[in-house]
Design a protein around this motif. Structure first.
Motif, mmCIF file in Angstrom:
data_model
loop_
_atom_site.group_PDB
_atom_site.id
_atom_site.type_symbol
_atom_site.label_atom_id
_atom_site.label_comp_id
_atom_site.label_asym_id
_atom_site.label_seq_id
_atom_site.Cartn_x
_atom_site.Cartn_y
_atom_site.Cartn_z
ATOM 1 N N ALA A 89 0.825 -1.211 0.000
ATOM 2 C CA ALA A 89 0.000 0.000 0.000
ATOM 3 C C ALA A 89 0.859 1.261 0.000
ATOM 4 O O ALA A 89 0.486 2.278 -0.603
ATOM 5 N N LEU A 90 1.997 1.221 0.683
ATOM 6 C CA LEU A 90 2.899 2.383 0.727
ATOM 7 C C LEU A 90 3.440 2.730 -0.653
ATOM 8 O O LEU A 90 3.768 3.885 -0.928
ATOM 9 N N ILE A 91 3.515 1.721 -1.511
ATOM 10 C CA ILE A 91 4.094 1.921 -2.850
ATOM 11 C C ILE A 91 3.021 2.218 -3.892
ATOM 12 O O ILE A 91 3.149 3.163 -4.690
ATOM 13 N N TYR A 92 1.943 1.421 -3.894
ATOM 14 C CA TYR A 92 0.964 1.498 -4.977
ATOM 15 C C TYR A 92 -0.251 2.372 -4.668
ATOM 16 O O TYR A 92 -0.934 2.821 -5.581
ATOM 17 N N GLN A 93 -0.539 2.595 -3.387
ATOM 18 C CA GLN A 93 -1.643 3.480 -3.002
ATOM 19 C C GLN A 93 -1.207 4.356 -1.831
ATOM 20 O O GLN A 93 -1.703 4.208 -0.704
ATOM 21 N N PRO A 94 -0.305 5.306 -2.079
ATOM 22 C CA PRO A 94 0.213 6.160 -0.995
ATOM 23 C C PRO A 94 -0.768 7.290 -0.666
ATOM 24 O O PRO A 94 -0.606 8.429 -1.093
ATOM 25 N N TYR A 95 -1.774 6.964 0.131
ATOM 26 C CA TYR A 95 -2.845 7.913 0.434
ATOM 27 C C TYR A 95 -2.302 9.152 1.154
ATOM 28 O O TYR A 95 -1.393 9.069 1.985
ATOM 29 N N ALA A 96 -2.904 10.279 0.821
ATOM 30 C CA ALA A 96 -2.534 11.548 1.448
ATOM 31 C C ALA A 96 -3.660 12.000 2.371
ATOM 32 O O ALA A 96 -4.822 11.630 2.178
ATOM 33 N N PRO A 97 -3.356 12.783 3.396
ATOM 34 C CA PRO A 97 -4.397 13.266 4.318
ATOM 35 C C PRO A 97 -5.348 14.235 3.645
ATOM 36 O O PRO A 97 -5.005 14.883 2.643
ATOM 37 N N VAL A 98 -6.544 14.354 4.213
ATOM 38 C CA VAL A 98 -7.556 15.293 3.718
ATOM 39 C C VAL A 98 -8.199 15.987 4.917
ATOM 40 O O VAL A 98 -8.129 15.500 6.045
ATOM 41 N N TYR A 99 -8.796 17.139 4.651
ATOM 42 C CA TYR A 99 -9.561 17.875 5.663
ATOM 43 C C TYR A 99 -8.762 18.109 6.952
ATOM 44 O O TYR A 99 -7.665 18.640 6.920
ATOM 45 N N ASP A 100 -9.311 17.680 8.092
ATOM 46 C CA ASP A 100 -8.667 17.951 9.383
ATOM 47 C C ASP A 100 -7.293 17.292 9.486
ATOM 48 O O ASP A 100 -6.370 17.867 10.072
ATOM 49 N N SER A 101 -7.161 16.102 8.945
ATOM 50 C CA SER A 101 -5.869 15.421 9.010
ATOM 51 C C SER A 101 -4.804 16.176 8.217
ATOM 52 O O SER A 101 -3.628 16.180 8.584
ATOM 53 N N MET A 102 -5.218 16.836 7.142
ATOM 54 C CA MET A 102 -4.269 17.654 6.391
ATOM 55 C C MET A 102 -3.809 18.850 7.222
ATOM 56 O O MET A 102 -2.617 19.195 7.235
ATOM 57 N N ALA A 103 -4.742 19.477 7.937
ATOM 58 C CA ALA A 103 -4.382 20.616 8.785
ATOM 59 C C ALA A 103 -3.367 20.199 9.848
ATOM 60 O O ALA A 103 -2.412 20.926 10.142
ATOM 61 N N VAL A 104 -3.553 19.014 10.429
ATOM 62 C CA VAL A 104 -2.627 18.501 11.446
ATOM 63 C C VAL A 104 -1.245 18.264 10.843
ATOM 64 O O VAL A 104 -0.226 18.671 11.408
ATOM 65 N N ASN A 105 -1.194 17.605 9.706
ATOM 66 C CA ASN A 105 0.090 17.275 9.078
ATOM 67 C C ASN A 105 0.842 18.520 8.632
ATOM 68 O O ASN A 105 2.065 18.606 8.770
ATOM 69 N N VAL A 106 0.123 19.506 8.101
ATOM 70 C CA VAL A 106 0.756 20.766 7.699
ATOM 71 C C VAL A 106 1.343 21.469 8.914
ATOM 72 O O VAL A 106 2.460 22.009 8.865
ATOM 73 N N GLN A 107 0.610 21.452 10.026
ATOM 74 C CA GLN A 107 1.091 22.099 11.243
ATOM 75 C C GLN A 107 2.361 21.428 11.761
ATOM 76 O O GLN A 107 3.315 22.108 12.179
ATOM 77 N N VAL A 108 2.391 20.107 11.744
ATOM 78 C CA VAL A 108 3.586 19.384 12.186
ATOM 79 C C VAL A 108 4.781 19.746 11.314
ATOM 80 O O VAL A 108 5.892 19.980 11.819
ATOM 81 N N TYR A 109 4.556 19.823 10.018
ATOM 82 C CA TYR A 109 5.645 20.172 9.095
ATOM 83 C C TYR A 109 6.185 21.566 9.388
ATOM 84 O O TYR A 109 7.404 21.789 9.404
ATOM 85 N N ARG A 110 5.301 22.495 9.688
ATOM 86 C CA ARG A 110 5.729 23.871 9.991
ATOM 87 C C ARG A 110 6.549 23.917 11.276
ATOM 88 O O ARG A 110 7.546 24.632 11.366
ATOM 89 N N LEU A 111 6.134 23.133 12.267
ATOM 90 C CA LEU A 111 6.857 23.123 13.530
ATOM 91 C C LEU A 111 8.248 22.506 13.399
ATOM 92 O O LEU A 111 9.150 22.820 14.181
ATOM 93 N N LEU A 112 8.417 21.636 12.425
ATOM 94 C CA LEU A 112 9.702 20.955 12.250
ATOM 95 C C LEU A 112 10.713 21.776 11.445
ATOM 96 O O LEU A 112 11.882 21.395 11.377
#
Length: 529
Positions: A89-112
């Protein structure tokens, strides 16, 4: 008195399980094909699903028979297949976050990002929705040792996907382990088979870092060690406490630690703690010292986690907006739970956003909520519960797959085309297979009365199995009731209950297979159940 109370609780759970199963039987068309939410995917007719469930039971029976002599081979094969699906799944269907989960992931990236500085990096979103602050802090902790390799946002998403898939395997291993110990390794193989036949769970759920996806594995492992605490005591009922001191202490510490992390990430997990406390009290009232030790350890780990999180929030300059008007009253969650059949929607947003002033908003939401309850009456409320159960477990579910059609590597156009092509070809098959597995597990709940009657003769092994089954069943039903009674529902919310449902389904399906095999082989009882 204790025996009567135990019987009352157990049979109340059995009745509730039966009601859930009955509800699912009326969740779609009997003979004609069904459509998932918004008509995105086509679902099978109920009759077709049930026929395929029978085939799955036949497979379970064959696995149970083969596992009698070749357990290690079956176990190795199942694990290889599960790991292949999870890694693939990591190779053939690498799902990306949407909606609230996207907001969380973007925030983590900014903090790093060190060049941006830590100050004033928190989005206003987290002031409005502080419930997503803990998962953001946790992901920040998790990624901090690897921030030197996080050069792009996709790097972070890949890390989260790897972490999530590893946590998934970790939780499946631990749940299979406790099933092996208490119910037998044949049942453990059935559980792994059910997991293999849940591709939406193996491929999509934990690839996306969010509060539920990361809280669930810790909850599973916490429950596993909670079961082990008291099962270990049952196995050594007449042994001196000191001889088991280390193992018991280890189980208490690990259970408390993992449950504390789960509660930190997803506070509604507290309903599981309350529910499990009831089971522990009715089964092991005399072991109150162990229960007290577990509660104290859980409190210590919970307060410690919160304290460390507050330090992180201070260092990253998180500031919750103190403006009362930016907060959402608790009535809004009940509104979402009942206003549109248990789903969120634009009509609800129009109500909650009508007034900027908090007191006006709260009064208006409460007014609309009482109006809705008056219009629904008791029969309407029951229909809402029925609808919400079917959104979670019914045959028209798509497990939220219609929302998760976004993939990592956004800049790679060719890769995106390949992922979408695989998505359109593979997703309907994933949904069908997952639906059959869930339906098999749900329908197996009808066997619960027979199972409990068979395990009620007072034998120590039977008592252990009744206790463990009750712990799993109470966890499943506590989470289900939380969503059905108090929260909104979406198809992918099933995942918080799913591993426990699969475990229960595996136990009951193997119990049925055992009876089938016993009748076929002259009443000979097979080892492992």
């Amino acid at each position: 008195m204790t025996a009567k109370f135990q019987s009352f609780i157990v049979w109340s759970m059995v009745v509730l399980a039966g009601l859930i199963s009955l509800s699912v039987l009326f969740s779609g068309h009997l003979f004609s094909p069904n459509a998932t939410f918004n008509g995105k995917f086509e679902a099978y007719a109920l009759v077709k699903d049930i026929i395929l469930c029978v085939f799955l039971i036949i497979v379970v029976t064959l696995i149970a028979k083969i596992s009698h002599k070749y357990h290690c081979f079956v176990r190795l094969l199942l694990w290889l297949l599960i790991i292949s699906v999870v890694a693939g799944a990591l190779i053939y269907q690498p799902y990306a976050p949407v909606y609230d989960s996207m907001a969380v992931n973007v925030q983590v990236y900014r903090l790093l990002q060190p060049e941006s500085g830590a100050g004033a990096l928190w989005s206003h979103y987290f002031s409005t929705f502080p419930n997503n602050v803990p998962i953001t802090v946790f992901l920040f902790w998790l990624n901090s040792p690897f921030k030197s390799i996080v050069h792009h946002f996709d790097d972070l998403l890949l890390l989260h996907a790897i972490f999530g898939q590893l946590l998934l395997l970790f939780s499946i291993y631990h749940l299979a382990k406790i099933i092996d110990v208490i119910f037998g390794k044949r049942v453990g193989n059935t559980f792994l088979l059910f997991c293999l036949f849940m591709p939406t769970y193996l491929m999509q759920f934990t690839q996306i870092a969010y509060s539920d996806t990361f809280a669930l594995p810790f909850l599973i492992v916490g429950v596993r060690f909670a079961i082990a605490i008291f099962d270990h005591q049952a196995q050594h009922k007449y042994a001196h406490m000191a001889s088991n001191y280390w193992l018991t202490t280890k189980n208490i510490i690990l259970s408390a630690l993992f449950l504390a992390i789960s509660i930190f990430l997803r506070p509604n997990v507290i309903v599981v703690i309350l529910a499990l406390s009831i089971i522990l009290i009715i089964f092991y009232a005399r072991q109150w010292r162990l229960m007290l030790a577990l509660i104290c350890a859980l409190a210590v780990f919970s307060f410690s986690t919160k304290a460390v999180a507050n330090v992180t929030l201070s260092e990253t300059h998180y500031q919750k907006v103190q403006d009362k008007n930016s907060q959402m009253p608790i009535e809004s969650w009940f509104l979402t739970a009942y206003y549109l059949g248990g789903r969120s929607g634009n009509e609800i947003n129009a109500i909650t956003d009508k007034y900027h002033n908090y007191d006006q908003r709260k009064a208006y939401i409460r007014e609309k909520l009482f109006e809705k309850f008056a219009a629904l009456k008791l029969t309407g409320i029951i229909r809402t519960w029925h609808n919400k159960i079917n959104v979670l477990f019914g045959i028209k579910t798509d497990f939220g797959m219609q929302y998760f059609n976004s993939f990592r590597k956004k800049s790679d156009v060719q890769a995106q085309k390949k992922y979408l092509k695989i998505y359109h070809q593979l997703t309907p098959k994933m949904i069908h297979l997952s639906t059959i597995t869930v339906l098999t597990a749900v329908l197996s709940l009808f066997i619960l009365p027979i199972y409990y009657l068979f395990k009620s003769n007072g034998d120590l092994k039977n008592e252990q199995q009744r206790y463990a089954m009750s712990m799993l069943l109470m966890t499943f039903e506590a989470l289900t009731l939380f969503y059905v009674l108090f929260w909104e529902v979406q198809e992918h919310y099933i995942y918080m209950m799913l591993p426990f449902l699969l475990a229960i389904g595996a136990i009951l399906s193997t119990f049925l297979a055992d009876k089938i095999l016993s009748s076929m082989f002259g009443g000979k009882k097979l080892k492992g159940l």
